[in-house]
Write an enzyme that holds these catalytic residues in place. Structure first.
Site, PDB file in Angstrom:
ATOM      1  N   SER A   1       0.801  -1.084  -0.031  1.00  0.00           N
ATOM      2  CA  SER A   1      -0.034   0.039  -0.043  1.00  0.00           C
ATOM      3  C   SER A   1       1.032   1.174   0.133  1.00  0.00           C
ATOM      4  O   SER A   1       1.871   1.364   0.764  1.00  0.00           O
ATOM      5  CB  SER A   1      -0.968   0.143   1.372  1.00  0.00           C
TER       6      SER A   1
ATOM      7  N   GLY B   1       2.378  11.114   5.782  1.00  0.00           N
ATOM      8  CA  GLY B   1       1.456  11.645   6.741  1.00  0.00           C
ATOM      9  C   GLY B   1      -0.051  11.498   6.284  1.00  0.00           C
ATOM     10  O   GLY B   1      -1.072  12.255   6.374  1.00  0.00           O
TER      11      GLY B   1
ATOM     12  N   ASN C   1      -5.262  -0.712   8.073  1.00  0.00           N
ATOM     13  CA  ASN C   1      -3.950  -0.190   8.441  1.00  0.00           C
ATOM     14  C   ASN C   1      -4.316   0.370   9.690  1.00  0.00           C
ATOM     15  O   ASN C   1      -4.663   1.461  10.192  1.00  0.00           O
ATOM     16  CB  ASN C   1      -3.608   1.088   7.490  1.00  0.00           C
TER      17      ASN C   1
ATOM     18  N   CYS D   1      -1.575   3.470  13.779  1.00  0.00           N
ATOM     19  CA  CYS D   1      -1.809   4.803  14.297  1.00  0.00           C
ATOM     20  C   CYS D   1      -2.502   4.375  15.595  1.00  0.00           C
ATOM     21  O   CYS D   1      -3.209   3.333  15.989  1.00  0.00           O
ATOM     22  CB  CYS D   1      -2.661   5.328  13.238  1.00  0.00           C
TER      23      CYS D   1
ATOM     24  N   GLY E   1      12.315  -0.734   2.713  1.00  0.00           N
ATOM     25  CA  GLY E   1      13.318  -1.179   1.681  1.00  0.00           C
ATOM     26  C   GLY E   1      14.221  -2.301   2.017  1.00  0.00           C
ATOM     27  O   GLY E   1      13.893  -2.986   3.157  1.00  0.00           O
TER      28      GLY E   1
HETATM   29  O1  RRO Z   1       1.594   7.994   4.910  1.00  0.00           O
HETATM   30  C1  RRO Z   1       2.529   7.791   5.631  1.00  0.00           C
HETATM   31  O2  RRO Z   1       3.252   8.417   5.978  1.00  0.00           O
HETATM   32  C2  RRO Z   1       2.648   6.288   6.094  1.00  0.00           C
HETATM   33  C3  RRO Z   1       1.704   5.391   5.898  1.00  0.00           C
HETATM   34 BR1  RRO Z   1       0.037   5.901   6.168  1.00  0.00          BR
HETATM   35  C4  RRO Z   1       2.056   4.101   6.519  1.00  0.00           C
HETATM   36  O3  RRO Z   1       1.107   3.170   6.923  1.00  0.00           O
HETATM   37  N1  RRO Z   1       3.183   3.641   6.411  1.00  0.00           N
HETATM   38  C5  RRO Z   1       4.233   4.462   6.247  1.00  0.00           C
HETATM   39  O4  RRO Z   1       5.544   4.123   6.346  1.00  0.00           O
HETATM   40  N2  RRO Z   1       3.819   5.900   5.759  1.00  0.00           N
END
Ligand code: RRO
Length: 297
Positions: A18, A73, A128, A131, A217
Site C-alpha cells: 500500500s 502523513g 492499516n 496509528c 526497503g
Molecule cells: O502516509 C504515511 O506516512 C505512511 C503510512 Br499511512 C503507512 O502506513 N506507512 C508508512 O510508512 N507511511
C-alpha cells in the site's frame, strides 16, 4: 503461478505494498500499456481515511544506505473524495482491488469498512492499524487487545475479506496477528514500516517534517523474515509478506518462510515495472526448483 488469496484467484503471487505505487498517476504516464502489462496480480490502494488529509509538511523522505525513511502523513481525499474520484479509476485496473483504510477510532474504521462493503468494485479490505486510537492512546496494531476489539467490531460489517496489516513497532506482532485471526480476520499482511529518524546534516534538527518516519526497503528484509517466521508459527490464515523485496529470489525467501503472497514496495519507486520483474524471476525459480525436484525427489 496462479495463487488463491482469501477467495481471490490471482494470476501470480506478487502484489504491491500500500502507498508505494500510484496506479492513477501510472495510468496517466503509461496509458493503456499499464493495463496490458499491470505489474501486480492485485492492487492495494494507498490508505484512505474518513476525512481528507493534507499529509505532513516537507521534507517527507530521507534516503537510507539500504532503503527509505518516509513521513508522508496519509495525504488523501477522504472517503467521499475517494469514492467519487479514485474508486472509478482504480476499478478499471485489470486486477482485484484491495482498499487500505485507517481510522483514528474504532468507530471511524467501522464507518470505512461498512462504506466499502457496499462497493462491488472492492474485492477486499486491508486495515492499516499503525496509528493510535485517539480514545485510548494505544497504537491499535501494537496491542493484541486493541486489535481484538477492533476486528470484533468491524468483522460483522463486511462480507469482504479483511486483511490486518501488522506493524513491527510492537513488542509481540505475532500475538497481534493471533488476536486478529481469533476475531475473524481473513489474512494478515506484514510488515508496515519500522519507526526511524534522520537529523539534518547541518542543523542537527530532525530532517523530516513529521519528525520521525518509517523505514522501508532492503534494510527491512531481515526484520520481515524474522517477523514472518514468528507470525507463520502462530496463525493459519494466509499471510501477504513484504519488506525490501527487489528480486524473485528474495520473494521466494518470503514464500518459503510461510507467505502466500509477496508485496513489492519501495523497489517500485525506482522501477515501476519491478512487480512484473519479480513475478517473472519468481516463476523461473519455481519452475527450475520443480525440475530439480523431479530429478532428485
Ligand atoms: O502516509 C504515511 O506516512 C505512511 C503510512 Br499511512 C503507512 O502506513 N506507512 C508508512 O510508512 N507511511
Amino acid at each position: 503461478m496462479p495463487t488463491e488469496f482469501c477467495g481471490l484467484e490471482l494470476a501470480h503471487p506478487v502484489i504491491n505494498a500500500s502507498g508505494t505505487f500510484d496506479a492513477i498517476a501510472a495510468r496517466r504516464a503509461f496509458g493503456d500499456a499499464l493495463l496490458r502489462h499491470f505489474p501486480f496480480s492485485a492492487f492495494v490502494s494507498k490508505t484512505v481515511t474518513l476525512a481528507p488529509r493534507q499529509g505532513n509538511g516537507p521534507p517527507r523522505l530521507w534516503e537510507l544506505p539500504a532503503g527509505l525513511l518516509n513521513s508522508i502523513g496519509l495525504p488523501n481525499r477522504g472517503l467521499a473524495g475517494y469514492l467519487e474520484h479514485d474508486l472509478p479509476e482504480l476499478a478499471r485496473l485489470p486486477v482485484p482491488l484491495i482498499v487500505n483504510v485507517m481510522g483514528f477510532t474504532p468507530a471511524e474504521v467501522a464507518e470505512l469498512v461498512a462504506a466499502f462493503d457496499a462497493r462491488p468494485e472492492v474485492s477486499a479490505l486491508e486495515l492499516n492499524v499503525s496509528c493510535p486510537n485517539v480514545e485510548t492512546g494505544l497504537v491499535m496494531g501494537a496491542d493484541p487487545d486493541e486489535i481484538a476489539a477492533l476486528v470484533r467490531r468491524v468483522r460483522p460489517l463486511s462480507t469482504k475479506p479483511i486483511v490486518v496489516k501488522l506493524t513491527p513497532n510492537a513488542s509481540d506482532p505475532a500475538a497481534v496477528a493471533a488476536a486478529a485471526e481469533a476475531e475473524g480476520a481473513d489474512a494478515v499482511s506484514l510488515l508496515n514500516t519500522l519507526r526511524g529518524m534522520a537529523r539534518h546534516p547541518r542543523t542537527g534538527e530532525p530532517w523530516l517534517g513529521g519528525r520521525t518516519g518509517g523505514v522501508s526497503g532492503p534494510a527491512m528484509r531481515a526484520t520481515a523474515l524474522a517477523l514472518l517466521d514468528a507470525v507463520a508459527a502462530r496463525v493459519e490464515i494466509p499471510i501477504a509478506a513484504m519488506g525490501g523485496v527487489q528480486s524473485g529470489a528474495q520473494a521466494a525467501d518470503l514464500l518459503s518462510a510461510g507467505a502466500r503472497l509477496v508485496a513489492v514496495g519501495t523497489e517500485s519507486f525506482r522501477d515501476p515495472g519491478a512487480g512484473s520483474r519479480v513475478a517473472r524471476e519468481l516463476d523461473e525459480i519455481q519452475s527450475s526448483t520443480k525440475n530439480v525436484a523431479q530429478i532428485r525427489p
